[in-house]
Design a protein around this motif. Structure first.
Motif, PDB file in Angstrom:
ATOM      1  N   MET A 123      33.560  11.682 -13.658  1.00  0.00           N
ATOM      2  CA  MET A 123      33.878  12.283 -14.709  1.00  0.00           C
ATOM      3  C   MET A 123      33.025  13.467 -15.296  1.00  0.00           C
ATOM      4  O   MET A 123      33.366  14.553 -15.434  1.00  0.00           O
ATOM      5  N   MET A 214      39.839   1.138 -13.031  1.00  0.00           N
ATOM      6  CA  MET A 214      38.821   1.918 -13.855  1.00  0.00           C
ATOM      7  C   MET A 214      38.386   3.280 -13.375  1.00  0.00           C
ATOM      8  O   MET A 214      38.405   4.337 -14.183  1.00  0.00           O
ATOM      9  N   ILE A 217      41.236   5.883 -13.357  1.00  0.00           N
ATOM     10  CA  ILE A 217      41.707   6.411 -14.637  1.00  0.00           C
ATOM     11  C   ILE A 217      40.804   7.443 -15.072  1.00  0.00           C
ATOM     12  O   ILE A 217      41.204   8.496 -15.878  1.00  0.00           O
ATOM     13  N   MET A 218      39.454   7.374 -14.933  1.00  0.00           N
ATOM     14  CA  MET A 218      38.526   8.453 -15.590  1.00  0.00           C
ATOM     15  C   MET A 218      38.481   9.486 -14.811  1.00  0.00           C
ATOM     16  O   MET A 218      38.291  10.641 -15.255  1.00  0.00           O
TER      17      MET A 218
ATOM     18  N   THR B 207      35.498  -4.600 -15.967  1.00  0.00           N
ATOM     19  CA  THR B 207      36.335  -4.065 -17.033  1.00  0.00           C
ATOM     20  C   THR B 207      37.679  -4.163 -17.242  1.00  0.00           C
ATOM     21  O   THR B 207      38.075  -5.068 -18.018  1.00  0.00           O
ATOM     22  N   ALA B 208      38.535  -4.053 -16.121  1.00  0.00           N
ATOM     23  CA  ALA B 208      40.074  -4.162 -16.217  1.00  0.00           C
ATOM     24  C   ALA B 208      40.657  -5.545 -16.585  1.00  0.00           C
ATOM     25  O   ALA B 208      41.346  -5.647 -17.459  1.00  0.00           O
ATOM     26  N   TYR B 236      32.966   2.074 -21.142  1.00  0.00           N
ATOM     27  CA  TYR B 236      34.306   2.645 -20.865  1.00  0.00           C
ATOM     28  C   TYR B 236      35.087   3.206 -22.116  1.00  0.00           C
ATOM     29  O   TYR B 236      35.402   4.437 -22.115  1.00  0.00           O
ATOM     30  N   ARG B 240      35.345   7.311 -22.271  1.00  0.00           N
ATOM     31  CA  ARG B 240      36.755   7.686 -22.041  1.00  0.00           C
ATOM     32  C   ARG B 240      37.078   8.203 -23.509  1.00  0.00           C
ATOM     33  O   ARG B 240      38.182   9.409 -23.500  1.00  0.00           O
TER      34      ARG B 240
END
Lengths: 281, 278
Positions: A123, A214, A217-218, B207-208, B236, B240
């Motif tokens: 990211m 994850m 997603i980022m 995490t998920a 996260y 995010r």
């Protein structure tokens, strides 16, 4: 007396040994129980071939996410497979054993780094790099593919090295004795003999790429639309679940479980193929 | 044009070497980048204070505690199951149909994406069993995830215990279980510990599967039925949602340092262990 104790222990260990397969079934049962009613309601064909995902209006089609997963996974393999295989060949054939004994665990460290860390670096480093040099929003299939390509490296490298090292020495000696160079021996003899293990490593890497959530997603942008180029943002099956689970209810939640059903089936097919490929050796 | 075999070997060697160098460079870049961004943020206050304003300010204490208890629950559940399964596979049964089925189960479980574990843990523990977002729901879900790792490493560890050890024990009149308990397991211990450490590493980084089962509460838990936020989830959410890049990097640095330490310990134990057995 002692005998009964031994028998009881053996029986209980047998039950414990079944725990992994039991858990696998439990997962399958709960995901299917929660997801299949919606698939039947919408129709399986409609569910996987429609690209209309409007959960609030009761429209559930995951075609664009299937495409997103396919594009990103294909990209990850295009990056990860050549890099990983080169690495595996170099480490097992061109580098002294002692150095490899240090480098292999070092590369396996890559597997231990949490996926959110990969996502974060993607990211803040990769996405701006793509946006400034190639255009588009930066959050894209390309960014997702590069990050996943890196994430599957340890799987591909580690399993391929094991496969290459399992090739008997005599094969190499036979080839070298016939006057072949080292590289000719590697690509004509060693890699052919290690083929099924290498294939297994690629399939397992592919499974990891399809299942990763994850990090994707980022960096991938998550837009629900059919991607037209690698610079477009995309949503995958996994990210669809993770993005909307927090607030979904009713049919919407069931649709996310239905997405999970499709994902589960794809992964199990890959597991079975990988299992078969490893066995063949 | 056909290349001279010697030239093509030289070219391939360079190409493969560059690929290897690139892979190692990426690994180092990830670690150095994360640490260089995160370490300047770290100090005692950051580790020991509560977060303020959703994590925009303050420290990360509850997420460290959350990570610790969640991992502990997962390990406590997965270790007996994993070691038990490994003992059965190696000591009680010949390779055959049953071992094939069990291994297939374990390998498939290892390949299941963490988001599926998250969905499953959510529907079974959080909803059906009414445990809510809690340490217990999250810990049980993580236990399922790390079980294959513990089975595999324990199995390998048990296999390296020489057969003669068992024979000596049997000849002294010990039963099978006594032999396993007093001879095989103590000798396989370093390998088993390695598996547990790798399992800890995986739980800490996850995490998920955690976010949908343990939730993301920033309060200190007072029972197993309270929700917690782990460091990974905190990292996260901070990055995010753009809450605080600075604190996100600090959290990530703690995470990366911890995971590096865990992995190095695991390799160190494994290294000592294999050397001893040679």
């Amino acid at each position: 007396m002692k005998n009964t104790k031994e028998v009881v222990i053996e029986k209980s260990l047998f039950l414990i040994a079944l725990s992994a397969i039991f858990m696998l079934f439990l997962i399958a049962i709960f995901i299917f129980k929660e997801g299949t009613p919606l698939i039947f309601k919408v129709g399986f064909k409609n569910f996987v071939t429609s690209s209309k995902w409007f959960p609030l209006e009761g429209q559930f089609g995951i075609f664009s996410m299937i495409l997103g997963t396919l594009w990103i996974t294909a990209g990850a393999l295009i990056i990860g497979v050549p890099l990983g295989l080169s690495c595996a060949i170099f480490l097992s054939e061109f580098v002294p054993r002692r150095i490899m004994a240090i480098l292999k665990p070092t590369i396996e460290l890559l597997a231990g780094i949490p996926s959110v860390v990969y996502g974060f670096i993607g990211m803040v480093v990769l996405v701006p790099l793509i946006r400034e040099n190639l255009g588009g929003p930066g959050l894209s299939i390309l960014a997702g593919s590069i990050i996943l390509g890196i994430m599957i490296l340890p799987t591909i490298i580690s399993i391929s090295i094991d496969a290459i090292q399992a090739v008997p020495r005599s094969y190499r000696e036979g080839s070298l004795a016939m006057g072949a160079t080292k590289w000719q021996t590697i690509h004509m003899v060693v890699l052919k003999a290690a083929r099924s293990g290498i294939v297994a490593s690629i399939i397992l890497g592919m499974g990891r790429a399809i299942g990763e959530t994850m990090a994707v997603i980022m960096v991938a942008g998550n837009a629900v639309k059919i991607p037209r180029s690698i610079l477009d943002p995309a949503r995958t099956l996994t990210t669809n679940i993770a993005l909307e689970m927090g607030f979904a209810a009713g049919d919407h939640r069931q649709a996310l479980f239905a997405t999970g059903v499709v994902l589960f089936i794809i992964i199990m097919i890959l597991n079975i193929i990988a299992n078969y490929a490893v066995r063949k050796r | 044009m056909r290349l001279n075999p010697k030239t093509s070997q030289k070219i391939m060697r360079i190409v493969l070497g560059i690929a290897t160098g690139l892979t190692i460079f990426i690994l180092l870049f990830i670690i150095v980048f994360m640490l260089s961004k995160g370490i300047p943020v770290l100090n005692w206050e950051f580790l020991s204070n509560f977060p303020a304003k959703m994590g925009k300010a303050g420290g990360i204490l509850p997420t460290i505690i959350g990570t610790f208890v969640l991992t502990l629950v997962a390990i406590v559940i997965a270790t007996p199951l994993g070691v038990g399964a490994a003992v059965y596979l190696t000591e009680y049964i010949r390779e055959g149909k049953i071992t094939k089925i069990i291994r297939f189960g374990a390998e498939s479980l290892a390949g299941i994406p963490s988001i599926i574990f998250g969905l499953f843990g959510f529907i079974l523990f959080v909803v059906t069993l009414k445990m809510g977002w809690s340490i217990l729901s999250g810990g049980l879900t993580l236990a399922f995830m790390i079980l294959p790792t513990i089975i595999r490493t324990s199995e390998e560890a048990i296999k390296t215990v020489p057969y003669s050890y068992r024979e000596v024990s049997f000849s002294l009149g010990a039963t099978k279980w006594e032999t396993i308990k007093k001879v095989v397991l103590p000798n396989a211990l370093p390998g088993i510990v390695t598996g547990i450490i790798l399992g800890i590493g995986r739980s800490v980084g996850e995490t998920a599967a955690v976010i949908f089962t343990a939730g993301s509460s920033l309060r200190l838990p007072s029972s197993l039925f309270d929700s917690v936020r782990t460091m990974s989830v905190h990292f996260y959410i901070l990055s995010r949602e753009g809450i605080s890049m600075k604190n996100a990097c600090g959290t990530a640095a703690v995470l990366v340092i911890f995971i590096l330490a865990m992995n190095l310990t695991a390799y160190w134990i494994m290294h000592k262990f294999t050397k001893r057995n040679l």
